[in-house]
Design an enzyme around this catalytic site. Structure first.
Site, PDB file in Angstrom:
ATOM      1  N   CYS A  41       0.837  -1.206   0.000  1.00 52.33           N
ATOM      2  CA  CYS A  41       0.000   0.000   0.000  1.00 52.33           C
ATOM      3  C   CYS A  41       0.873   1.258   0.000  1.00 52.33           C
ATOM      4  CB  CYS A  41      -0.921  -0.020   1.214  1.00 52.33           C
ATOM      5  SG  CYS A  41      -1.969   1.416   1.306  1.00 52.33           S
ATOM      6  N   CYS A  46      -1.626   1.695  -3.017  1.00 50.85           N
ATOM      7  CA  CYS A  46      -2.604   2.775  -2.815  1.00 50.85           C
ATOM      8  C   CYS A  46      -2.005   4.177  -2.775  1.00 50.85           C
ATOM      9  CB  CYS A  46      -3.355   2.579  -1.492  1.00 50.85           C
ATOM     10  SG  CYS A  46      -3.429   0.908  -0.866  1.00 50.85           S
ATOM     11  N   LYS A  49      -0.142   5.368  -5.923  1.00 55.04           N
ATOM     12  CA  LYS A  49      -1.196   5.381  -6.959  1.00 55.04           C
ATOM     13  C   LYS A  49      -2.078   6.623  -6.814  1.00 55.04           C
ATOM     14  CE  LYS A  49      -5.056   3.793  -6.240  1.00 55.04           C
ATOM     15  NZ  LYS A  49      -5.558   2.439  -6.354  1.00 55.04           N
ATOM     16  N   TYR A 176      -9.112  -3.543 -11.811  1.00 55.45           N
ATOM     17  CA  TYR A 176      -9.005  -2.178 -11.327  1.00 55.45           C
ATOM     18  C   TYR A 176      -7.590  -1.607 -11.439  1.00 55.45           C
ATOM     19  CZ  TYR A 176      -6.989  -2.735  -6.579  1.00 55.45           C
ATOM     20  OH  TYR A 176      -6.155  -2.956  -5.526  1.00 55.45           O
ATOM     21  N   GLU A 180      -6.935   1.697 -13.660  1.00 55.17           N
ATOM     22  CA  GLU A 180      -6.464   2.908 -12.989  1.00 55.17           C
ATOM     23  C   GLU A 180      -5.211   3.437 -13.675  1.00 55.17           C
ATOM     24  OE1 GLU A 180      -8.029   2.245  -8.396  1.00 55.17           O
ATOM     25  OE2 GLU A 180      -5.984   1.691  -8.875  1.00 55.17           O
ATOM     26  N   HIS A 439     -28.088  19.575  -1.747  1.00 51.33           N
ATOM     27  CA  HIS A 439     -28.305  20.123  -3.071  1.00 51.33           C
ATOM     28  C   HIS A 439     -27.427  21.339  -3.310  1.00 51.33           C
ATOM     29  CE1 HIS A 439     -30.576  20.965  -6.684  1.00 51.33           C
ATOM     30  NE2 HIS A 439     -30.677  22.214  -6.296  1.00 51.33           N
ATOM     31  N   GLU A 444     -26.986  13.508  -4.154  1.00 47.61           N
ATOM     32  CA  GLU A 444     -28.417  13.606  -3.823  1.00 47.61           C
ATOM     33  C   GLU A 444     -29.258  12.685  -4.707  1.00 47.61           C
ATOM     34  OE1 GLU A 444     -30.443  17.346  -4.699  1.00 47.61           O
ATOM     35  OE2 GLU A 444     -28.850  17.877  -6.097  1.00 47.61           O
TER      36      GLU A 444
HETATM   37  C1  LIG Z   1      -1.040  -0.824  -7.760  1.00 49.82           C
HETATM   38  C2  LIG Z   1      -1.861  -1.163  -6.552  1.00 49.82           C
HETATM   39  C3  LIG Z   1      -2.817  -0.272  -6.124  1.00 49.82           C
HETATM   40  C4  LIG Z   1      -3.584  -0.558  -5.009  1.00 49.82           C
HETATM   41  N1  LIG Z   1      -4.525   0.344  -4.629  1.00 49.82           N
HETATM   42  C5  LIG Z   1      -5.297   0.092  -3.553  1.00 49.82           C
HETATM   43  C6  LIG Z   1      -6.267   1.027  -3.121  1.00 49.82           C
HETATM   44  O1  LIG Z   1      -6.450   2.089  -3.715  1.00 49.82           O
HETATM   45  N2  LIG Z   1      -6.999   0.741  -2.023  1.00 49.82           N
HETATM   46  C7  LIG Z   1      -6.831  -0.426  -1.334  1.00 49.82           C
HETATM   47  O2  LIG Z   1      -7.517  -0.647  -0.340  1.00 49.82           O
HETATM   48  N3  LIG Z   1      -5.913  -1.350  -1.725  1.00 49.82           N
HETATM   49  C8  LIG Z   1      -5.142  -1.110  -2.819  1.00 49.82           C
HETATM   50  N4  LIG Z   1      -4.196  -2.025  -3.200  1.00 49.82           N
HETATM   51  C9  LIG Z   1      -4.097  -3.305  -2.473  1.00 49.82           C
HETATM   52  C10 LIG Z   1      -3.308  -3.169  -1.173  1.00 49.82           C
HETATM   53  O3  LIG Z   1      -2.061  -2.598  -1.420  1.00 49.82           O
HETATM   54  C11 LIG Z   1      -3.160  -4.547  -0.526  1.00 49.82           C
HETATM   55  O4  LIG Z   1      -4.431  -5.153  -0.404  1.00 49.82           O
HETATM   56  C12 LIG Z   1      -2.525  -4.471   0.856  1.00 49.82           C
HETATM   57  O5  LIG Z   1      -1.270  -3.842   0.804  1.00 49.82           O
HETATM   58  C13 LIG Z   1      -2.372  -5.884   1.429  1.00 49.82           C
HETATM   59  O6  LIG Z   1      -1.756  -5.841   2.667  1.00 49.82           O
HETATM   60  P1  LIG Z   1      -0.958  -7.109   3.234  1.00 49.82           P
HETATM   61  O7  LIG Z   1      -0.638  -6.797   4.639  1.00 49.82           O
HETATM   62  O8  LIG Z   1      -1.693  -8.338   2.920  1.00 49.82           O
HETATM   63  O9  LIG Z   1       0.378  -7.187   2.373  1.00 49.82           O
HETATM   64  P2  LIG Z   1       1.407  -6.121   1.848  1.00 49.82           P
HETATM   65  O10 LIG Z   1       0.994  -4.749   2.136  1.00 49.82           O
HETATM   66  O11 LIG Z   1       1.657  -6.491   0.438  1.00 49.82           O
HETATM   67  O12 LIG Z   1       2.698  -6.386   2.722  1.00 49.82           O
HETATM   68  C14 LIG Z   1       3.384  -7.592   2.663  1.00 49.82           C
HETATM   69  C15 LIG Z   1       4.807  -7.367   3.117  1.00 49.82           C
HETATM   70  O13 LIG Z   1       5.385  -8.641   3.373  1.00 49.82           O
HETATM   71  C16 LIG Z   1       6.749  -8.594   3.025  1.00 49.82           C
HETATM   72  N5  LIG Z   1       7.193  -9.974   2.817  1.00 49.82           N
HETATM   73  C17 LIG Z   1       6.855 -10.825   1.816  1.00 49.82           C
HETATM   74  N6  LIG Z   1       7.462 -12.023   2.013  1.00 49.82           N
HETATM   75  C18 LIG Z   1       8.171 -11.911   3.158  1.00 49.82           C
HETATM   76  C19 LIG Z   1       9.015 -12.793   3.882  1.00 49.82           C
HETATM   77  N7  LIG Z   1       9.206 -14.048   3.484  1.00 49.82           N
HETATM   78  N8  LIG Z   1       9.616 -12.347   4.998  1.00 49.82           N
HETATM   79  C20 LIG Z   1       9.423 -11.066   5.431  1.00 49.82           C
HETATM   80  N9  LIG Z   1       8.626 -10.196   4.788  1.00 49.82           N
HETATM   81  C21 LIG Z   1       8.022 -10.607   3.660  1.00 49.82           C
HETATM   82  C22 LIG Z   1       6.766  -7.736   1.777  1.00 49.82           C
HETATM   83  O14 LIG Z   1       8.064  -7.152   1.608  1.00 49.82           O
HETATM   84  C23 LIG Z   1       5.685  -6.698   2.083  1.00 49.82           C
HETATM   85  O15 LIG Z   1       6.245  -5.517   2.608  1.00 49.82           O
HETATM   86  C24 LIG Z   1      -3.387  -1.767  -4.301  1.00 49.82           C
HETATM   87  C25 LIG Z   1      -2.395  -2.659  -4.724  1.00 49.82           C
HETATM   88  C26 LIG Z   1      -1.645  -2.363  -5.830  1.00 49.82           C
HETATM   89  C27 LIG Z   1      -0.597  -3.331  -6.275  1.00 49.82           C
END
Ligand SMILES: Cc1cc2nc3c(=O)[nH]c(=O)nc-3n(C[C@H](O)[C@H](O)[C@H](O)COP(=O)(O)OP(=O)(O)OC[C@H]3O[C@@H](n4cnc5c(N)ncnc54)[C@H](O)[C@@H]3O)c2cc1C
Length: 466
Positions: A41, A46, A49, A176, A180, A439, A444
């Site tokens: 994110c 997010c 973006k 999406y 976007e 309004h 609305e």
């Molecule tokens: C281009 C794009 C736009 C988006 N826009 C939106 C939006 O507008 N609104 C919205 O709600 N969501 C949006 N999302 C989705 C949102 O980013 C994700 O749903 C959210 O970040 C998921 O959170 P998470 O905690 O599951 O994983 P993440 O935020 O992906 O975090 C996972 C972390 O785990 C770490 N990791 C992975 N493997 C290991 C390991 N083996 N050991 C240690 N660390 C590790 C990674 O480095 C990463 O930092 C977007 C995603 C993308 C790609």
């Protein structure tokens, strides 16, 4: 061997949420993540973006300002400046998280980690740790299909590294993220095509939203090649072609962007060794409290394969910590039924609840649909035909409970949150009718919809008669 109460693998939306909520209760928590804290994110999702979307939106408004007599000449977008400021802001957020964890007494271990047993983790550098509870929150990564020449295409992660804009691009995918990116790029002056297997853009959304978004894309000059299967990429860097299965070749484009989905980061994590079940698509099945099939191991966020959105990952993390530490406050697990979601396309689109086809499948003939399409006042002086703003209420059963709201138009991203509360509280059409409209606004329209679309009304009459 170091011991923690909770080890979190992944310092993104979900992982940080569980860590920050658990630590104040005295839990010893460690978060593993080799990347700057904040996850997708903050770093590749997010936040960058939305910042980019604002630039695109300002460009679009500058282009249209003359309609209201405002004398502005759009000379272009200084993308390198935007990229630099964006990078600096993300760095601030990374630092905020590092400082915040430190204040909370949470240890950040800047390394990859994997499981070596049901309560054991090993870091990349070979240090072993044990924990009473392990939370898997590794998120996902962009999917690049194993096709010929696929490496000539970029991903959304690469997109945020660019410091200048290409002259032309093909975005592969009509979900999406792809749409976007296509909208932002087109608005900033990039000749943009969308190529996708789906027959309509934004297939997850209500058909009305897809149809109206398609009209806007046409109006903006984004060419859509829908219902086609990409066989591979050809050409060379800077002049990439998209090969279609029927033998057509599109392009060349300066860049091609893969936006065909994301894969969960569950590979090479030692999940097998720990006995954690993984579904065929790589996601981790969990119960309502994020528990995997192995006692003491939990999973949340994108890796569970449900509603991959930041607020969903955060809610799961916080509620899990509440479930552990403050059960007396009756925390409730995440309800995946009524998650509002928006796309930062041009214009924005949003939905909460069921689409019309989903509602009909669930509630049959009792479904009533109220919808409207209109020209917003912001486009009052536009020359020629402009695509409409559109809104739809999907209601069901005798009391016309609102089971779905769908909108596309300027600012619907900001409008939807309040309506999502109403839907969650079980609002009926009558509740909306009794609400005084604001309004003049576009919002609305949703509280002044009068006639249900004919056809479905007949269905209700039929149901009543039976
Ligand atoms: C281009 C794009 C736009 C988006 N826009 C939106 C939006 O507008 N609104 C919205 O709600 N969501 C949006 N999302 C989705 C949102 O980013 C994700 O749903 C959210 O970040 C998921 O959170 P998470 O905690 O599951 O994983 P993440 O935020 O992906 O975090 C996972 C972390 O785990 C770490 N990791 C992975 N493997 C290991 C390991 N083996 N050991 C240690 N660390 C590790 C990674 O480095 C990463 O930092 C977007 C995603 C993308 C790609």
């Amino acid at each position: 061997m170091e011991h923690y109460d909770i080890i979190v693998i992944g310092g993104g939306s979900g992982g940080l949420a569980v860590a920050e909520r658990a630590a104040p209760h005295g839990a010893r928590v460690a978060v593993f993540d080799p990347k700057p804290l904040g996850g997708t994110c903050v770093n590749e999702g997010c936040v960058p973006k939305k910042l980019t979307w604002y630039a695109a939106e300002h460009a679009a408004q500058a282009r249209d300002a003359h309609e209201f007599g405002v004398d502005v000449e759009l000379k272009g977008v200084r993308y390198a400046d935007l990229a630099k400021k964006r990078r600096a802001m993300l760095k601030d957020l990374n630092q905020f998280w590092a400082g915040h964890l430190e204040k909370l007494g949470v240890t950040h271990i800047p390394e990859r980690a994997r499981l070596t047993g049901k309560d054991k983790v090993i870091s990349e550098s070979g240090t072993e740790y044990t924990a009473k509870r392990i939370v898997l929150a590794m998120g996902g990564a962009p999917l690049v299909p194993p096709l010929d020449g696929a490496e000539l295409g970029a991903t959304s992660d690469d997109f945020f590294e660019w410091t200048d804009l290409p002259k032309s691009i093909a975005v592969i995918g009509a979900g999406y993220i792809g749409l976007e990116m296509a909208g932002m790029l087109c608005s900033m002056g990039v000749k943009t095509d969308v190529v996708a297997m789906e027959d309509r853009v934004l297939e997850m959304f209500d058909p009305m939203v897809s149809q109206v978004l398609d009209q806007h894309m046409e109006h903006q000059g984004i060419r859509r090649h829908l219902g086609v299967k990409v066989a591979g990429l050809g050409g060379k860097p800077g002049a990439v072609t998209v090969k279609i299965e029927d033998g057509q070749e599109l392009g060349p484009y300066e860049k091609v962007l893969w936006a065909v989905g994301r894969k969960p980061a569950t590979g090479d994590m030692g999940l097998d060794e720990a006995g954690v079940e993984i579904a065929r698509d790589g996601t981790v099945p969990v119960d309502k409290w994020q528990a995997t099939n192995v006692d003491g191991i939990y999973a949340l966020g994108d890796i569970i394969g449900k509603a991959p959105l930041t607020p969903v990952a955060i809610a799961a993390g916080r509620r899990l910590a509440d479930h552990w530490y403050t059960p007396e406050k009756n925390p409730v697990p995440v309800d995946y039924e009524q998650i509002p979601t928006v796309t930062f396309t041009h214009p924005t689109a949003g939905m909460v609840g069921l689409t019309e086809p989903q509602a009909v499948e669930r509630f049959g003939d009792s479904v009533r649909v109220y919808e409207t399409q209109f020209g917003g006042l912001d486009r009052a002086f536009a020359e020629g035909q402009t695509p409409p703003v559109a809104m739809k209420l999907v209601c069901a059963e005798e009391d016309e409970k609102v089971v779905g709201i769908h909108m596309i138009g300027p600012h619907v991203d900001e409008m939807l949150q309040g309506f999502a509360v109403a839907v969650r509280m079980g609002a009926t059409k009558r509740d909306l009718d009794l609400t005084i409209p604001l309004h003049p606004t576009s919002a609305e329209e949703l509280v002044t919809l009068k006639e249900a679309r004919p056809g479905r009304q007949t269905g209700l009459a039929k149901a009543k008669a039976a």
